[in-house]
Design an enzyme around this catalytic site. Structure first.
Site, mmCIF file in Angstrom:
data_model
loop_
_atom_site.group_PDB
_atom_site.id
_atom_site.type_symbol
_atom_site.label_atom_id
_atom_site.label_comp_id
_atom_site.label_asym_id
_atom_site.label_seq_id
_atom_site.Cartn_x
_atom_site.Cartn_y
_atom_site.Cartn_z
ATOM 1 N N SER A 95 0.832 -1.210 0.000
ATOM 2 C CA SER A 95 0.000 0.000 0.000
ATOM 3 C C SER A 95 0.865 1.257 0.000
ATOM 4 C CB SER A 95 -0.841 0.054 1.281
ATOM 5 O OG SER A 95 -2.166 -0.229 1.033
ATOM 6 N N GLU A 137 -14.437 10.293 0.877
ATOM 7 C CA GLU A 137 -14.978 11.171 1.930
ATOM 8 C C GLU A 137 -15.911 10.357 2.827
ATOM 9 O OE1 GLU A 137 -16.808 14.535 0.036
ATOM 10 O OE2 GLU A 137 -14.876 15.247 -0.743
ATOM 11 N N GLU A 368 -9.754 0.830 -3.313
ATOM 12 C CA GLU A 368 -9.491 0.930 -4.763
ATOM 13 C C GLU A 368 -10.660 0.380 -5.575
ATOM 14 O OE1 GLU A 368 -7.137 2.311 -6.333
ATOM 15 O OE2 GLU A 368 -5.467 2.506 -4.927
HETATM 16 P P1 TGC Z 1 -18.281 7.535 -14.928
HETATM 17 O O1 TGC Z 1 -19.386 8.282 -15.616
HETATM 18 O O2 TGC Z 1 -18.152 6.102 -15.152
HETATM 19 O O3 TGC Z 1 -16.889 8.223 -15.326
HETATM 20 C C1 TGC Z 1 -16.624 9.594 -15.149
HETATM 21 C C2 TGC Z 1 -15.480 9.955 -16.073
HETATM 22 O O4 TGC Z 1 -14.329 9.184 -15.748
HETATM 23 C C3 TGC Z 1 -13.936 8.339 -16.844
HETATM 24 N N1 TGC Z 1 -13.549 7.052 -16.270
HETATM 25 C C4 TGC Z 1 -12.277 6.651 -16.172
HETATM 26 N N2 TGC Z 1 -11.137 7.236 -16.570
HETATM 27 C C5 TGC Z 1 -9.982 6.581 -16.326
HETATM 28 N N3 TGC Z 1 -9.954 5.388 -15.682
HETATM 29 C C6 TGC Z 1 -11.074 4.774 -15.264
HETATM 30 N N4 TGC Z 1 -11.016 3.614 -14.622
HETATM 31 C C7 TGC Z 1 -12.314 5.411 -15.492
HETATM 32 N N5 TGC Z 1 -13.611 5.104 -15.218
HETATM 33 C C8 TGC Z 1 -14.348 6.114 -15.693
HETATM 34 C C9 TGC Z 1 -15.172 8.241 -17.713
HETATM 35 O O5 TGC Z 1 -14.820 7.980 -19.066
HETATM 36 C C10 TGC Z 1 -15.767 9.626 -17.543
HETATM 37 O O6 TGC Z 1 -14.979 10.528 -18.296
HETATM 38 P P2 TGC Z 1 -15.667 11.811 -19.021
HETATM 39 O O7 TGC Z 1 -14.534 12.556 -19.622
HETATM 40 O O8 TGC Z 1 -16.624 11.238 -20.020
HETATM 41 O O9 TGC Z 1 -16.367 12.570 -17.939
HETATM 42 O O10 TGC Z 1 -18.387 7.876 -13.387
HETATM 43 P P3 TGC Z 1 -19.398 7.354 -12.287
HETATM 44 O O11 TGC Z 1 -19.675 8.502 -11.380
HETATM 45 O O12 TGC Z 1 -20.542 6.642 -12.947
HETATM 46 O O13 TGC Z 1 -18.518 6.342 -11.423
HETATM 47 C C11 TGC Z 1 -18.056 5.207 -11.921
HETATM 48 C C12 TGC Z 1 -17.363 4.323 -10.848
HETATM 49 C C13 TGC Z 1 -18.359 3.805 -9.842
HETATM 50 C C14 TGC Z 1 -16.807 3.174 -11.639
HETATM 51 C C15 TGC Z 1 -16.251 5.098 -10.128
HETATM 52 O O14 TGC Z 1 -16.769 6.130 -9.376
HETATM 53 C C16 TGC Z 1 -15.401 4.222 -9.256
HETATM 54 O O15 TGC Z 1 -14.443 3.590 -9.731
HETATM 55 N N6 TGC Z 1 -15.677 4.132 -7.905
HETATM 56 C C17 TGC Z 1 -14.832 3.449 -6.953
HETATM 57 C C18 TGC Z 1 -14.091 4.460 -6.114
HETATM 58 C C19 TGC Z 1 -12.719 4.014 -5.744
HETATM 59 O O16 TGC Z 1 -12.145 3.100 -6.315
HETATM 60 N N7 TGC Z 1 -12.109 4.700 -4.806
HETATM 61 C C20 TGC Z 1 -10.769 4.438 -4.435
HETATM 62 C C21 TGC Z 1 -10.215 5.546 -3.561
HETATM 63 S S1 TGC Z 1 -8.465 5.539 -3.436
HETATM 64 C C22 TGC Z 1 -8.088 4.189 -2.544
HETATM 65 O O17 TGC Z 1 -8.867 3.377 -2.207
HETATM 66 C C23 TGC Z 1 -6.651 4.070 -2.219
HETATM 67 S S2 TGC Z 1 -6.238 2.685 -1.309
HETATM 68 C C24 TGC Z 1 -4.608 3.015 -1.239
HETATM 69 C C25 TGC Z 1 -3.763 1.945 -0.729
HETATM 70 O O18 TGC Z 1 -3.289 1.086 -1.539
HETATM 71 O O19 TGC Z 1 -3.469 1.971 0.485
HETATM 72 P P1 FAD Z 2 -19.333 2.290 0.423
HETATM 73 O O1 FAD Z 2 -19.142 2.976 -0.862
HETATM 74 O O2 FAD Z 2 -20.265 2.906 1.411
HETATM 75 O O3 FAD Z 2 -19.817 0.794 0.123
HETATM 76 C C1 FAD Z 2 -20.387 -0.032 1.134
HETATM 77 C C2 FAD Z 2 -20.935 -1.307 0.452
HETATM 78 O O4 FAD Z 2 -21.936 -0.934 -0.517
HETATM 79 C C3 FAD Z 2 -19.844 -2.062 -0.323
HETATM 80 O O5 FAD Z 2 -20.088 -3.447 -0.189
HETATM 81 C C4 FAD Z 2 -20.077 -1.650 -1.755
HETATM 82 O O6 FAD Z 2 -19.647 -2.627 -2.705
HETATM 83 C C5 FAD Z 2 -21.611 -1.493 -1.774
HETATM 84 N N1 FAD Z 2 -22.041 -0.610 -2.848
HETATM 85 C C6 FAD Z 2 -21.818 0.733 -2.980
HETATM 86 N N2 FAD Z 2 -22.356 1.188 -4.130
HETATM 87 C C7 FAD Z 2 -22.908 0.112 -4.742
HETATM 88 C C8 FAD Z 2 -23.604 -0.090 -5.973
HETATM 89 N N3 FAD Z 2 -23.810 0.918 -6.846
HETATM 90 N N4 FAD Z 2 -24.048 -1.338 -6.273
HETATM 91 C C9 FAD Z 2 -23.806 -2.371 -5.429
HETATM 92 N N5 FAD Z 2 -23.155 -2.258 -4.256
HETATM 93 C C10 FAD Z 2 -22.718 -1.024 -3.932
HETATM 94 N N6 FAD Z 2 -9.400 6.189 -0.079
HETATM 95 C C11 FAD Z 2 -8.631 7.196 -0.582
HETATM 96 O O7 FAD Z 2 -9.136 8.118 -1.232
HETATM 97 N N7 FAD Z 2 -7.281 7.206 -0.355
HETATM 98 C C12 FAD Z 2 -6.653 6.258 0.359
HETATM 99 O O8 FAD Z 2 -5.428 6.286 0.526
HETATM 100 C C13 FAD Z 2 -7.434 5.191 0.903
HETATM 101 N N8 FAD Z 2 -6.854 4.248 1.688
HETATM 102 C C14 FAD Z 2 -7.639 3.331 2.343
HETATM 103 C C15 FAD Z 2 -7.066 2.500 3.312
HETATM 104 C C16 FAD Z 2 -7.865 1.619 4.034
HETATM 105 C C17 FAD Z 2 -7.242 0.782 5.107
HETATM 106 C C18 FAD Z 2 -9.245 1.525 3.743
HETATM 107 C C19 FAD Z 2 -10.117 0.543 4.484
HETATM 108 C C20 FAD Z 2 -9.828 2.340 2.795
HETATM 109 C C21 FAD Z 2 -9.028 3.278 2.093
HETATM 110 N N9 FAD Z 2 -9.602 4.189 1.192
HETATM 111 C C22 FAD Z 2 -8.845 5.199 0.654
HETATM 112 C C23 FAD Z 2 -11.053 4.227 1.015
HETATM 113 C C24 FAD Z 2 -11.610 3.177 0.044
HETATM 114 O O9 FAD Z 2 -11.304 3.486 -1.284
HETATM 115 C C25 FAD Z 2 -13.121 3.096 0.267
HETATM 116 O O10 FAD Z 2 -13.319 2.477 1.523
HETATM 117 C C26 FAD Z 2 -13.826 2.323 -0.836
HETATM 118 O O11 FAD Z 2 -13.792 3.039 -2.058
HETATM 119 C C27 FAD Z 2 -15.297 2.001 -0.481
HETATM 120 O O12 FAD Z 2 -15.952 3.120 0.018
HETATM 121 P P2 FAD Z 2 -16.762 3.021 1.404
HETATM 122 O O13 FAD Z 2 -15.877 2.405 2.427
HETATM 123 O O14 FAD Z 2 -17.330 4.367 1.677
HETATM 124 O O15 FAD Z 2 -17.939 1.992 1.131
#
Ligand code: TGC
Ligand code: FAD
Length: 390
Positions: A95, A137, A368
């Site tokens: 990570s 957030e 992620e």
């Molecule tokens: P959507 O309409 O699908 O897309 C909005 C715009 O984004 C473009 N796009 C992408 N571009 C690059 N890479 C991708 N994977 C992309 N997916 C979509 C898309 O083409 C569009 O572009 P434009 O120019 O047409 O506006 O957006 P949506 O609001 O419907 O959301 C789609 C969804 C659910 C797939 C997206 O919000 C999502 O991936 N949600 C998951 C959030 C997430 O992964 N959060 C992670 C936070 S960081 C973290 O967890 C770090 S952990 C760190 C560690 O390792 O410790």
């Molecule tokens: P939620 O979005 O509230 O989801 C809760 C449940 O609902 C999940 O089972 C999910 O799959 C389900 N769900 C949500 N939407 C749907 C849908 N449309 N259809 C079906 N099921 C759905 N974030 C950062 O930005 N930066 C970081 O460095 C980072 N580091 C992290 C480190 C740790 C240890 C952890 C635990 C999290 C970290 N995250 C970070 C946050 C992480 O990316 C989020 O926890 C993750 O994206 C899920 O969001 P949430 O926890 O709010 O769950």
């Protein structure tokens, strides 16, 4: 247990270049010599060995695929193998490297100004400066497009207000890449330096997963940043999602590392542990578990290798990255649960690495993009029908 013996049922080794193997072996040796001896104490204490960051920098791990600015310029398969070896140590170690490389150095490299690149990339590559990535957030995890954090333009910069939650390395980072919306409703990225007035952090305690990793809240209260701290070349959700593609790719490989460790450990245990007068590995049910594990690991290795080759050719699609992240983390979680079972009671103590990996992988399954979000990303891709829209 004996030293880790490697897991390569399909002679995938032969598909790697000599350079790729050398990079992997160097990281494997380092993890065994420097990290494994300290991981239990950090896991118990809930701390991350920050002193190792410069050593990781010396090995060229940070921003390893980036060109210039002191970065190693490796290919994506070599980078994946690095992630595999780091996560064989602990998901928290991978990570730290994922966030630094894929979520902070990558956006500065891809979306930053020349001055931002010069200021941050060489020092981050050396591991002297640490970064974090603030997207999630309290009310917006899977749906970051709805974020509430706002950036308001002033005469000489921006004022940020909002909260980011669950941020890896938040409280120890020298710079945070923060995503916020402006008055036009679009998402932009900003570099917020530690110590900026109005920016504070708070660590999250009580975690049963990713204990050897720092996880924080970032709070912005009328936090003023200069104009030049905005990333000039990104607008919209595609900016942060583009960073996630990099980190998700690394996680897909990292999960293989965790799975290889728990498999090899459980295999050795099953060969040695005697019940009913025979090694438990001689029982058909135990063999079935081990065979299931190595079969799934092998499939995951092939998936990642092909994904890495596609990425090196510039052909990997985000949806393919989603499939690898989704599949491989589920595979590793299943393997860790089976390995835990094979160790019986011994499987619940941290003298064996399995329960630590199992607990870590619960986070990896969620961050992620959760397993189910990746399922829906692929579902949208193959059906053309969007599960997310209103
Ligand atoms: P959507 O309409 O699908 O897309 C909005 C715009 O984004 C473009 N796009 C992408 N571009 C690059 N890479 C991708 N994977 C992309 N997916 C979509 C898309 O083409 C569009 O572009 P434009 O120019 O047409 O506006 O957006 P949506 O609001 O419907 O959301 C789609 C969804 C659910 C797939 C997206 O919000 C999502 O991936 N949600 C998951 C959030 C997430 O992964 N959060 C992670 C936070 S960081 C973290 O967890 C770090 S952990 C760190 C560690 O390792 O410790
Ligand atoms: P939620 O979005 O509230 O989801 C809760 C449940 O609902 C999940 O089972 C999910 O799959 C389900 N769900 C949500 N939407 C749907 C849908 N449309 N259809 C079906 N099921 C759905 N974030 C950062 O930005 N930066 C970081 O460095 C980072 N580091 C992290 C480190 C740790 C240890 C952890 C635990 C999290 C970290 N995250 C970070 C946050 C992480 O990316 C989020 O926890 C993750 O994206 C899920 O969001 P949430 O926890 O709010 O769950």
């Amino acid at each position: 247990m004996e030293k880790f013996r490697g897991v390569d049922y399909y002679e995938i080794e032969g598909l790697l270049s000599e350079d790729e193997r050398m990079v992997r072996d160097a990281v494997r040796d380092w993890v065994e010599a420097e990290f494994l001896p300290v991981v239990i104490e950090h896991h118990r204490a809930g701390t991350f060995p920050l002193d190792l960051m410069p050593k990781l920098g010396e090995m060229g791990i940070f921003g390893a695929t980036l060109q210039g600015y002191g970065c190693a310029g490796l290919n994506n398969v070599a980078y994946g193998l690095i992630m595999q070896e780091l996560e064989r140590g602990d998901s928290g170690l991978r990570s730290a490297a994922s966030v630094q490389s894929g979520l902070v150095m990558y956006p500065i490299h891809a979306y930053g100004s020349e001055a931002q690149k010069e200021q941050w990339l060489p020092a981050m590559a050396r591991g002297e400066k640490i970064g974090c990535f603030g997207l999630t957030e309290p009310d917006h995890g899977s749906d970051p497009g709805g974020m509430k954090t706002r950036a308001v333009r002033t005469t000489d910069g921006y004022v940020l207000n909002g909260t980011k939650l669950w941020i890896t390395n938040g409280s120890v980072a020298d710079v945070a890449v923060v995503w916020a919306k402006e008055a036009d409703g679009e998402i932009y990225g900003y570099l917020v330096e530690r110590g900026t007035p109005g920016f504070s952090t708070l660590d999250i305690h009580g975690k049963f997963s990713m204990r050897a990793s720092i996880t924080s809240e970032l709070a912005f209260q009328d936090c003023q940043i200069p104009l030049e701290n905005k990333l000039p070349h990104t607008k919209g959700l595609r900016g942060p999602l583009g960073c996630l593609d990099q980190a998700r790719y690394g996680i897909a490989w990292g999960a293989i590392g965790a799975a290889m460790t728990v498999y090899d450990w459980a295999l050795q245990y099953a060969q040695q542990r005697v019940q009913f007068g025979k090694p438990i590995g001689s029982f058909q049910l135990v063999q079935q578990k081990l065979v299931g594990m190595i079969t799934e690991i092998t499939k995951a290795q092939l998936l990642c290798l092909q994904l890495g080759r596609l990425k090196d050719e510039g052909k990997a699609r985000p949806q393919q990255v989603s499939m690898a992240k989704m599949n491989n983390v589920q595979m590793a979680l299943d393997a860790a649960r089976l390995a835990r079972d094979i160790l019986g009671a011994a499987g619940i103590v941290d003298e064996h690495p399995i329960i630590r990996h199992l607990m870590n992988l619960e986070t990896v399954n969620t961050y992620e993009g959760t397993h189910d979000i990746h399922t829906l990303i692929i579902g949208r891709d193959i059906t053309g029908l969007d599960a997310f829209g209103m």
